[in-house]
Design an enzyme around this catalytic site. Sequence first.
Site, short mmCIF file in Angstrom:
data_model
loop_
_atom_site.label_atom_id
_atom_site.label_comp_id
_atom_site.label_asym_id
_atom_site.label_seq_id
_atom_site.Cartn_x
_atom_site.Cartn_y
_atom_site.Cartn_z
N GLU A 435 0.84 -1.21 0.00
CA GLU A 435 0.00 0.00 0.00
C GLU A 435 0.87 1.25 0.00
O GLU A 435 1.68 1.45 0.91
CB GLU A 435 -0.89 -0.01 1.25
N ASP A 508 -0.97 -0.86 5.73
CA ASP A 508 -0.86 -0.26 7.07
C ASP A 508 -1.90 -0.89 8.00
O ASP A 508 -2.95 -1.35 7.55
CB ASP A 508 -1.13 1.25 6.99
#
Length: 645
Positions: A435, A508
Site C-alpha cells: 500500500e 498499514d
Amino acid sequence: MAVQKKEGQAAGDGVYGANQIQILEGLEAVRKRPGMYIGSTDTHGLHHLFFEVIDNSIDEVLNGGCTRIIVTIHSDGSLSVWDNGRGIPVDIHPKTGRPALEAVLTILHAGGKFGGTASGYKVSGGLHGVGVSVVNALSEWLVAEVRRDGHLYRQRFSRGRPDGDMEVVGPASDTGTTIRFLPDAQIFETTEWNWDTVTHRCRELAFLNGGVRIDVKDERSDKDVSYYFQGGLQAFVEHLNKTKEVIHSRVITISGHADQTLVEAAIQYNDGYLESIYTFVNNINTAEGGTHLSGFRSALTRCLNDYARKNGLIKENEEGLTGDDVREGCTAVLSLKMVNPQFEGQTKTKLGNSETRGIVESIVTQGLTQFMEENPAEARTIVEKCVNAARAREAARKARELTRRKTALESASLPGKLADCTSRNPDECELYIVEGESAGGTAKQGRDRRFQAIMPLRGKILNVEKARMDKILSNAEIRSMITAMGTGVGDEFDLSKARYGKLIIMTDADVDGAHIRTLLLTFFYRYMRPLVEQGHVFIAMPPLYGVKHGKQIEYVHSDKELEEVLNRLGKNKNIQIQRYKGLGEMDAEQLWETTMNPETRTLRRLTLADAVLADEIFGILMGEKVEPRREFIEEHAREVQNLDV
Ligand code: 0RA
C-alpha cells in the site's frame, strides 16, 4: 352394486340409431389409438386418466362451488375421484335422447361443458381436456355416481359401453360426482398407480386453486394425505422457497382479469441466483412457457427498472437492469384461467395466444407497481438485489474482456511498476502488494531481490469505499498485479501459470489498510479463488511497536505483547517505545527485519473463510444500506483506537 343389464339395450340394436353408431365408433377409435388421446399407454398415459378425471372436479371448483375432492387408490387397482360439485347433469340430453350423464361418459368431447350454461369462467383443461369419455373408453369398467336433486344416480360401463341404464339407487343430501374406474390392462403396459405422481398433482391443484381441500387415500398401503392451502399461489411460492433464504417476508400477490382471462401471480425473492418461475394455464403446467410468461417477464423488468430509476437506486448514466438481473433469486408462480388456450410446442405445453402477452403484462405491471408503492422496504430490498446482480454481471463481463485483452498482449512486458525478482522458480518467489508509493519504495530497497518482487498500489486511486468490482478491474494497478501474477482471472484463471508461490498483501494497520485488504481479498475470492483456496495468499504483519533497550530493539505486534515485553524488561532499563503508524515510518532495514525477512517475519496465511468474510464486508461497504456501513466503520475505528492506546 349389481346393475341390471336391461334387454333391448345392447349396442347396435337401433335404439339410438345413427347417434349410437357414431358413439361406438368414437369409443372404438379411442381404444384403437389411445396415444392420440392420452399421449401414450405407459405410466404417463395411465396417470393421464386420473388427471382427466380430477380436472373435471377442479372445473367444478372454478365453476360450481366444489370445495372438497377425495381421491382414493383402491386395493383392486381402481381409482376414484369424489367431489362435491354440482354433479354431472342427469336430465335427458336432447341430441341423444339419453341422460346427460351417459352422454358425458360416452360421447367424445362431450366432457367439455356442453350446452354452456355454467356461470363464471368457462375453462377447460386444454391438455387433459379430452373428456371423461376417453377415460371410460380406456377402462375395463367405470362406475359414475351423481348426487343431484336429492337422488343418488348410478351408471356402470364396460370399456366405454353402458352396462345398463342410469338408475336412481338412493337418496342424496348434497350434490357431487364420484367417478371410479379400473384402467384396462388390455390397453396399458402398466396399471399400477404411483402414489407420488397422484399426490404431486393433487398438491399442485390445491396450490393453484386455493380453498379446495384435496384428500388422497391409498388403500393398498393405508397412506393418506390432505392438501388445503387457503393462500393458494402465495402458499405455493412459500413452499417453493421453503429451503431458501428469502430476502423479504411478504409474498407479492397479484390478481386481475381482462377479456375472460383471469391472471394470478405470486412472487418472492430469495438470496440465491436461480430463477424459478412456474406458469400454469387452466391448471396445466406450461413447462415450455409462452406468451403469458413473456408478458410476465417484461412486466417484471419494466417495473423494477422504473422503481430503481425513480428512487435513485440506479443512476442516470448507469445501464438498466436486464431480464436476467431481475430474475436472479426470483421464485414465482403465474396462473391463468382462460377460454380457448392454444397449446403449442414439443409437448404442447407452450401457450400461443398472442393477445395474452399484453393482458398479463398490464395486470402484472399494475399489481407489482402497487405492491412496491405500498411496501417500500420490500421494494428496495428486491431492487437492491437486482442492482447487485447487474453489477456482478457487468464485473464478470469486464473480467472476461480483461482476460481477453491480456491474452492478446500475452507476450507484452511486465508492468513498469513491478520490481521483479531474479529467480524464475515460482515455488520460492514472492510478490508483495504494498500500500502506497513510499512504502513500496522502502520495500524495494529492503527486499531480497533474488526471490522477492514488489508491486506498489496507490491506495487512494482505489477509493475503496466507493469502488465496485468493475471499477476495481479497470484499475490500472490491479491489472498490473494480475499481469504480474501471470494467472489470468475469472474463467481463464490458471494456477499453474502463477509466477509467484506467495502473494503477500502488505498494508498499514489502520482503517484504510483494512479497506484495501478487504477489497483485494474480495477480488481474489471472486476472480482468483484457487489462489486463496490453495493457500497462496498471505498478509504481512508489520509490527505496531518497536521497544528499544540499549542497542537492542524488539518488535511487537499487539498491545498484549507490548505489556508482556515491558513486564519482562522491568523498569530499570532505559526503554524507548516507538509506535509505527504506517509502513512508511520504517526504514528499509527495519521493514526487512520486521516484515519481510523470512527468518524473522510473521505472515498470516489467508483462508477461504477469510475471503468469504471479506466478500461479506465488501458487500456492507459497497451496499446502499447506510446503517451497517456506519456500524462497520465505527467498529473498525474503535479497533484502531485500541491500537492507539
Ligand atoms: C358436464 C356438465 C356439467 C358438469 C359436469 C359435466 C361434471 C363432470 C364431472 C366429472 C367429475 N366431476 C364432475 N362434475 C361435473 C355442468 C353441470 C351444470 O351446469 O349443472
